[in-house]
Design an enzyme around this catalytic site. Structure first.
Site, PDB file in Angstrom:
ATOM      1  N   SER A 149      -9.482  -0.167   0.926  1.00  0.00           N
ATOM      2  CA  SER A 149      -8.268  -0.274   0.119  1.00  0.00           C
ATOM      3  C   SER A 149      -7.259  -1.189   0.790  1.00  0.00           C
ATOM      4  O   SER A 149      -7.176  -1.247   2.027  1.00  0.00           O
ATOM      5  CB  SER A 149      -7.651   1.124  -0.054  1.00  0.00           C
ATOM      6  OG  SER A 149      -6.339   1.043  -0.575  1.00  0.00           O
ATOM      7  N   TYR A 188      -5.670   9.665   0.939  1.00  0.00           N
ATOM      8  CA  TYR A 188      -6.516   8.537   0.525  1.00  0.00           C
ATOM      9  C   TYR A 188      -6.336   7.356   1.471  1.00  0.00           C
ATOM     10  O   TYR A 188      -7.302   6.785   1.985  1.00  0.00           O
ATOM     11  CB  TYR A 188      -6.153   8.127  -0.899  1.00  0.00           C
ATOM     12  CG  TYR A 188      -6.870   6.888  -1.382  1.00  0.00           C
ATOM     13  CD1 TYR A 188      -8.191   6.954  -1.806  1.00  0.00           C
ATOM     14  CD2 TYR A 188      -6.221   5.655  -1.418  1.00  0.00           C
ATOM     15  CE1 TYR A 188      -8.860   5.820  -2.252  1.00  0.00           C
ATOM     16  CE2 TYR A 188      -6.872   4.520  -1.861  1.00  0.00           C
ATOM     17  CZ  TYR A 188      -8.196   4.603  -2.273  1.00  0.00           C
ATOM     18  OH  TYR A 188      -8.853   3.476  -2.702  1.00  0.00           O
ATOM     19  N   LYS A 192      -9.123   5.748   4.132  1.00  0.00           N
ATOM     20  CA  LYS A 192      -9.593   4.366   4.029  1.00  0.00           C
ATOM     21  C   LYS A 192      -9.347   3.595   5.329  1.00  0.00           C
ATOM     22  O   LYS A 192     -10.128   2.701   5.677  1.00  0.00           O
ATOM     23  CB  LYS A 192      -8.930   3.665   2.842  1.00  0.00           C
ATOM     24  CG  LYS A 192      -9.411   4.160   1.487  1.00  0.00           C
ATOM     25  CD  LYS A 192     -10.892   3.889   1.258  1.00  0.00           C
ATOM     26  CE  LYS A 192     -11.316   4.203  -0.167  1.00  0.00           C
ATOM     27  NZ  LYS A 192     -12.729   3.868  -0.445  1.00  0.00           N
TER      28      LYS A 192
END
Length: 272
Positions: A149, A188, A192
């Protein structure tokens, strides 16, 4: 006709994964694309929809049931691939999840959301990669890709010159508890960043085996990840997911071989 390259894509029935399937299927290359999904019917529906849009003689689409949060599912899927194909040329670790919203809404506890993010985005990805290496090493040109990401770059947590980063990096006002606003991404984003280190470890481990390794940062795209909603993401500046599909196709087809071992964006190497 040259032998088809065997491309295994996890989370391939929707979002960026499906866009990669579509881009490869419609390219000039010859592929057997293993459309990985947790449910067979989802993979079959995705394949049927793509075949209805376009027909391609050079490539084929094969559904594959695989849930990377389950070791048994991983082992069953790879046993099937070993029997039917005997190798993997490209492993695209695309399956991922964002669970921060569920913690914010109370659907998950904070611990459950963090554990789910790391289990899918890092642990499950690592286990699948580890188990798939024997099949990958049977390829004459093996490629290993991890979808990360743009929010994962530690050095960009202090940037405020780009609206999405300014919004992401903004600090709330003093006081506790903090308001539940914006798009929560803490678990999240952290997972990542961990995935980027995982990529570096695999790049080191497989360097002398001739495996080309990358982490792919596809950009801010309007997918269903995290449950925010496609239209809301578009209002926030998200681009069409097809751009991510084309970018990853280009990496698979050799256009970024000079950037092995790095986190790459479509136009640049992403900073750490």
């Amino acid at each position: 006709m040259p032998d088809k390259q065997i491309v295994l894509i996890t989370g391939a029935n929707t979002g960026i994964g499906f866009e990669v399937v579509k881009a490869l299927y419609n390219s000039e290359g010859s592929y057997d694309i293993l459309v990985g999904s947790r449910k067979l019917e989802n993979a079959e529906t995705a394949i049927a929809g793509l075949k209805k849009e376009s027909s391609k003689d050079g490539s084929s689409l094969t559904p594959l049931v695989i849930d990377i949060s389950s070791d048994d599912s991983i082992q069953r899927a790879l046993a099937q691939v070993s029997k039917s194909h005997g190798k993997i040329d490209v492993l695209l670790n695309n399956a991922g999840g964002g669970f921060d919203g569920k913690a914010q809404s109370g659907e998950m506890t904070l611990r459950e959301a963090f554990n789910a993010s790391w289990d899918v985005n890092v642990s499950g990805t690592h286990v699948l990669t580890h188990e798939a290496i024997p099949l990958l090493l049977k390829s004459p040109n093996p490629r290993l890709l991890f979808v990360t990401s743009g929010t994962s770059a530690l050095s960009e947590t202090e940037r405020f010159d780009y609206p999405p980063l300014a919004r992401l990096n903004a600090s709330p006002e003093a006081g506790w508890p903090k308001p539940n606003t914006g798009n929560p991404v803490i678990s999240y984003r952290s997972s990542k960043t961990g995935l980027n280190m995982l990529m570096r470890e695999w790049a080191k481990t497989l360097k002398n085996d001739g495996v080309k390794v990358w982490a792919i940062s596809p950009g801010f795209l309007a997918t269903g990840l995290g449950g925010v909603g496609v239209e809301q993401l578009k209002k926030m500046g998200a681009r069409d997911p097809s751009e991510g599909g084309q970018f990853i196709k280009d990496v698979i087809e050799g256009k970024r071989d000079g950037d092995q071992g790095k986190v790459i964006r479509a136009t640049m190497v992403q900073p750490w």
